[in-house]
Write a protein that holds these residues in place. Structure first.
Motif, mmCIF file in Angstrom:
data_model
loop_
_atom_site.group_PDB
_atom_site.id
_atom_site.type_symbol
_atom_site.label_atom_id
_atom_site.label_comp_id
_atom_site.label_asym_id
_atom_site.label_seq_id
_atom_site.Cartn_x
_atom_site.Cartn_y
_atom_site.Cartn_z
ATOM 1 N N ARG A 126 8.076 -32.378 18.648
ATOM 2 C CA ARG A 126 6.597 -32.570 19.100
ATOM 3 C C ARG A 126 5.683 -33.009 17.894
ATOM 4 O O ARG A 126 5.054 -33.661 17.987
ATOM 5 C CB ARG A 126 5.965 -31.351 19.669
ATOM 6 C CG ARG A 126 6.810 -30.717 20.921
ATOM 7 C CD ARG A 126 6.169 -29.614 21.481
ATOM 8 N NE ARG A 126 4.783 -29.850 22.163
ATOM 9 C CZ ARG A 126 3.851 -28.859 22.732
ATOM 10 N NH1 ARG A 126 4.565 -27.578 22.632
ATOM 11 N NH2 ARG A 126 3.034 -29.247 23.034
ATOM 12 N N LYS A 127 5.758 -32.389 16.887
ATOM 13 C CA LYS A 127 4.936 -32.943 15.566
ATOM 14 C C LYS A 127 6.127 -32.676 14.632
ATOM 15 O O LYS A 127 6.426 -31.977 13.641
ATOM 16 C CB LYS A 127 4.222 -31.892 15.050
ATOM 17 C CG LYS A 127 2.865 -31.577 16.245
ATOM 18 C CD LYS A 127 1.883 -30.561 15.915
ATOM 19 C CE LYS A 127 0.731 -30.677 16.931
ATOM 20 N NZ LYS A 127 -0.370 -29.496 16.466
ATOM 21 N N GLU A 233 2.008 -32.342 29.217
ATOM 22 C CA GLU A 233 2.969 -32.309 28.104
ATOM 23 C C GLU A 233 4.169 -31.910 28.440
ATOM 24 O O GLU A 233 5.193 -32.098 28.073
ATOM 25 C CB GLU A 233 2.161 -31.861 26.796
ATOM 26 C CG GLU A 233 3.217 -32.352 25.675
ATOM 27 C CD GLU A 233 3.255 -33.879 25.220
ATOM 28 O OE1 GLU A 233 4.054 -34.101 24.605
ATOM 29 O OE2 GLU A 233 2.557 -34.578 25.849
ATOM 30 N N LEU A 237 7.813 -33.588 28.425
ATOM 31 C CA LEU A 237 8.853 -32.921 27.481
ATOM 32 C C LEU A 237 10.050 -32.385 28.325
ATOM 33 O O LEU A 237 11.219 -32.915 27.963
ATOM 34 C CB LEU A 237 8.256 -31.876 26.523
ATOM 35 C CG LEU A 237 7.351 -32.256 25.504
ATOM 36 C CD1 LEU A 237 6.928 -31.072 24.665
ATOM 37 C CD2 LEU A 237 8.135 -33.180 24.581
#
Length: 324
Positions: A126-127, A233, A237
């Protein structure tokens, strides 16, 4: 019909592979240095040459190699894996008695590694440059680099002396608990350390693979379209991206099942877990050919079946994959 044809094809390939594995195992085991009769004689304090010759004749070790191979193949085809030289018990009986312990250890470790590794991979994707992603990457590299036996020994030292809150040996307590629920909890209590030891290295691999696969999928056009539609989100995902990103992870899981069984031998030895791995280790030390061959045959069949199941699971994960 396509699924049945695929299954029949995989089954035929699997049977041929089992035959090749049986022959190769027999050749390698009998080519290894050491004599089972001399090992038995040493364990019993010595034998006369006449008695040793009688044992070789009883076990068929005095026959030519190709004759021994033919007799063994005929017995395996009829479901007879022979008798253990050391335990003097049917090999199939010993394997069946120890299969539940090994399957419990291996399946729990694989399930834990797969679920936890995939979730960590998704979180780190995600990051990719975030602190959490970097921490997961470092932990994955450490887990992947640490040998499974070293991890087990470190856990034994930790929980045997520093934090004696978990059992470090065996599958059950010396004083067995009464009742099915109490016995199950006792087994699960003993399972924690061996399962964690075996799962750590594969958890690291699955997390790295899931992270890389998720990053590729998240850059796809259909993911950008899903986000442009305003989908949450979590839906993007776990419903759209994860299903496609799972294919490489499932592939590696199926292909590495043999490695998991090999790792189980070390883990069962470290924690004295009464499974096939411990049986194989003891049989190698005692030159117990029938038991070694039986364990290798069973492990090979399990690996082949897992590869077949992996092929069939592809259609469930991604319907675009055709049986052709």
């Amino acid at each position: 019909m396509g699924v049945l044809r695929l299954f029949a094809s995989r089954l035929a390939q699997g049977l041929l592979l089992v035959l090749a594995v049986v022959v190769l195992n027999f050749v390698l085991v009998h080519s290894a240095p050491g004599d089972p009769v001399e090992t038995i004689a040493g364990a019993s304090g010595g034998m006369s040459p006449e008695l040793m010759a009688d044992l070789r004749k009883q076990y068929g070790l005095d026959l030519p190699f190709h004759t021994q191979l033919g007799i063994y193949l005929a017995k395996v085809a009829s479901g007879d894996l022979g008798y253990s030289y050391y335990f003097n018990l049917p090999v199939s009986q010993m394997i069946l008695e120890r299969v539940p312990a090994t399957l419990l250890l291996v399946l729990s470790a694989v399930f834990t590694a797969f679920v936890a590794g995939t979730l960590l991979g998704v979180l780190s994707s995600r990051k990719p440059n975030g602190l959490l992603s970097q921490a997961i990457t470092v932990l994955s590299l450490v887990g992947f680099a640490a040998p499974v036996f070293w991890t087990g020994i470190m856990l034994v030292l930790l929980f045997a002396s520093v934090l004696p809150i978990l059992p470090v040996s065996g599958m059950r307590s010396p004083d067995p608990a009464t009742g099915s629920l109490a016995d199950m909890l006792d087994v699960l209590h003993h399972l924690i350390l061996p399962m964690v030891t075996l799962a750590v290295i594969y958890l690291a691999q699955y997390s790295r693979l899931a992270r890389s696969s998720m990053l590729d999928v998240l850059g796809s056009d259909y993911i950008r379209t899903a986000r442009a539609k305003g989908l949450a989100e979590g839906v993007v995902l776990y419903k759209h991206a994860l299903r496609n990103a799972l294919l490489p992870v499932v592939t590696v899981l199926g292909l590495q099942f043999g490695n998991v069984l090999a790792g189980a031998i070390l883990v069962e030895t470290v924690f004295n877990w009464p499974g096939l791995g411990r049986l194989a280790f003891d049989s190698v030390l005692r030159r117990d050919y029938p038991t070694i061959l039986g364990v290798l045959l069973f492990s090979s069949i399990v690996v082949i079946v897992m590869n077949m199941v992996t092929d069939l699971c592809y259609r469930l994960i991604d319907p675009r994959i055709k049986t052709s």
